[in-house]
Design an enzyme around this catalytic site. Structure first.
Site, PDB file in Angstrom:
ATOM      1  N   GLN A   1     -92.594  -0.403  -9.036  1.00 21.92           N
ATOM      2  CA  GLN A   1     -91.365  -1.011  -8.508  1.00 21.92           C
ATOM      3  C   GLN A   1     -91.126  -2.362  -9.190  1.00 21.92           C
ATOM      4  O   GLN A   1     -91.961  -3.253  -9.132  1.00 21.92           O
ATOM      5  CB  GLN A   1     -91.491  -1.196  -6.988  1.00 21.92           C
ATOM      6  CG  GLN A   1     -90.248  -1.747  -6.323  1.00 21.92           C
ATOM      7  CD  GLN A   1     -89.053  -0.794  -6.388  1.00 21.92           C
ATOM      8  OE1 GLN A   1     -89.168   0.389  -6.136  1.00 21.92           O
ATOM      9  NE2 GLN A   1     -87.903  -1.315  -6.738  1.00 21.92           N
TER      10      GLN A   1
ATOM     11  N   ASP B   1     -89.650   7.388 -13.626  1.00 18.09           N
ATOM     12  CA  ASP B   1     -88.579   6.403 -13.799  1.00 18.09           C
ATOM     13  C   ASP B   1     -87.924   6.535 -15.179  1.00 18.09           C
ATOM     14  O   ASP B   1     -86.930   5.881 -15.464  1.00 18.09           O
ATOM     15  CB  ASP B   1     -89.150   4.986 -13.628  1.00 18.09           C
ATOM     16  CG  ASP B   1     -88.325   4.142 -12.668  1.00 18.09           C
ATOM     17  OD1 ASP B   1     -87.339   4.670 -12.115  1.00 18.09           O
ATOM     18  OD2 ASP B   1     -88.652   2.960 -12.466  1.00 18.09           O
TER      19      ASP B   1
ATOM     20  N   LYS C   1     -87.426   5.154  -0.449  1.00 19.24           N
ATOM     21  CA  LYS C   1     -88.050   6.212  -1.249  1.00 19.24           C
ATOM     22  C   LYS C   1     -89.058   6.995  -0.415  1.00 19.24           C
ATOM     23  O   LYS C   1     -89.133   8.220  -0.514  1.00 19.24           O
ATOM     24  CB  LYS C   1     -88.723   5.604  -2.494  1.00 19.24           C
ATOM     25  CG  LYS C   1     -87.706   5.143  -3.543  1.00 19.24           C
ATOM     26  CD  LYS C   1     -88.301   4.215  -4.587  1.00 19.24           C
ATOM     27  CE  LYS C   1     -87.210   3.677  -5.504  1.00 19.24           C
ATOM     28  NZ  LYS C   1     -87.665   2.614  -6.393  1.00 19.24           N
TER      29      LYS C   1
END
Length: 293
Positions: free
Chosen positions: A101, A124, A57
Site C-alpha cells: 500500500q 498492482d 480491500k
C-alpha cells in the site's frame, strides 16, 4: 432552456457486478484448486487514507471469497524486514497476490520494494516486467486504476478508436499505464502534466479526458470540450468551513456535468473500479497458478 447533465459512469454499480462474477468464478475454481485465492496487502505506518483503502480491500475480499493475508507494520520498519516478508509471501502457496500500500514512509524506497514482488503475484501491475508487457501489448497483470477506467468505458460502450484522449498526470500508478492502455485501444493520446503550458488548449481538444493529478477541482467547464467523456481519477480529502471532511475529485463536477456527455462521480466512480480490478487480478493469478499446480 433546460440545463444539460452528463450521464454518470457508475463505477460502484459495475464494481458490484464484477464482485458477483468473481464470487461465482471462485466458487467454481476452488473445487479444483482446493483452496481459496489469497491476497496479501502490506501497510507501513498510520496513513489514515491508506488505512481506509486497506479496510475497503479487506471487506471486498471477504465478500467474494478471497482470503486476506494482510500485515500492518510500524512506520519505522526497515527495508530489510519488509523485503524478507515479501520473499516469504512470494514462496507462500496460499498467496496469489501481493500489494504494498502506497505511499510508504520517506525512509523506504518504494520502487526497490515493488521490485521484490514476484511478477506473477504483482496484482498492482507495477513490476517492471508487467509494465513492460503493457508497453509491448502482451497479456499480463495490469495496473488496477487505469484497467478500471478502461473497463468502465467498455461497460458504457464508449468507443475509443480514433478518438483524441488527454491524460492529465504522468505517474507510474495511473498516468503512464493509462496512456498505454488508451493507445492500445487505438486512441490518439496526449499526456499533460504540471509543466504543460496552455493546458486549457490541450484539454479542450479531448474527446476523452482523464484527470489524475491530485489537484482538487482543477478541471473547469471552460477546459472541457462539449460532448466529451470526462474520467475523474482524483481523490482529494478536503475540510469544509464547518470542519466536516469530504472527498472531491480533480474535476468541478457540477460545472463540467453541464458540458460533458459522460462523467465519473467522486466518490463512486473509479475508486470502486480500482478495487474490483485488484480482485480480478488476484483471481487471474490464482487461476494461472491453479493451472500450473
Amino acid at each position: 432552456m433546460e440545463t444539460k447533465t452528463a450521464k454518470l459512469l457508475d463505477g460502484k454499480a459495475l464494481g458490484l457486478k464484477i464482485h458477483e462474477q468473481l464470487s461465482t468464478k471462485i466458487a467454481q475454481l476452488q473445487t479444483d484448486v482446493g483452496r481459496p485465492p489469497g491476497l496479501a496487502v502490506l501497510m507501513v505506518g498510520d496513513n489514515p487514507a491508506s488505512a481506509a483503502y486497506v479496510r475497503n480491500k479487506e471487506r471486498a475480499c471477504s465478500k467474494v471469497g478471497i482470503a486476506s493475508f494482510n500485515r500492518h507494520f510500524p512506520a519505522e520498519t526497515s527495508f530489510d524486514e519488509l523485503q524478507e516478508v515479501i520473499q516469504n509471501l512470494n514462496s507462500d502457496e496460499r498467496v496469489d497476490g501481493i500489494l504494498v500500500q502506497l505511499p510508504l514512509p520517506p525512509h523506504l524506497d518504494s520502487v526497490a520494494l515493488l521490485h521484490q514482488i514476484a511478477p506473477d503475484k504483482d496484482v498492482d501491475g507495477l513490476h517492471p516486467l508487467n509494465l513492460g508487457k503493457l508497453l509491448r501489448g502482451e497479456s499480463g497483470l495490469r495496473s488496477c486504476t487505469p484497467a478500471g477506467v478502461m473497463r468502465l468505458l467498455e461497460e458504457y460502450s464508449i468507443s475509443l478508436s480514433g478518438k483524441q484522449a488527454v491524460v492529465l498526470g504522468r505517474s507510474i500508478l495511473v498516468g503512464k499505464p493509462m496512456s498505454m492502455m488508451l493507445l492500445e485501444a487505438n486512441a490518439t493520446v496526449t499526456v499533460a502534466h504540471s509543466r504543460t503550458q496552455n493546458l486549457q488548449d490541450i484539454t479542450k481538444n479531448a474527446d476523452i479526458l482523464v484527470a489524475a493529478v491530485g489537484i482538487p477541482e482543477l478541471i473547469t467547464a471552460q477546459m472541457v470540450k462539449k460532448g466529451a467523456v470526462v474520467v475523474d481519477v482524483g481523490i482529494n480529502r478536503i475540510t469544509d468551513e464547518d470542519g466536516k471532511s469530504r472527498l472531491i475529485g480533480d474535476v468541478r463536477f457540477d460545472e463540467v456535468a453541464t458540458v460533458a456527455d459522460f462523467l465519473t462521480p467522486v466518490p463512486g466512480g473509479i475508486g470502486p473500479m480500482t478495487v474490483a480490478m485488484l480482485l480480478e487480478n488476484t483471481v487471474s493469478s490464482y487461476e494461472q497458478r491453479g493451472n500450473r499446480e
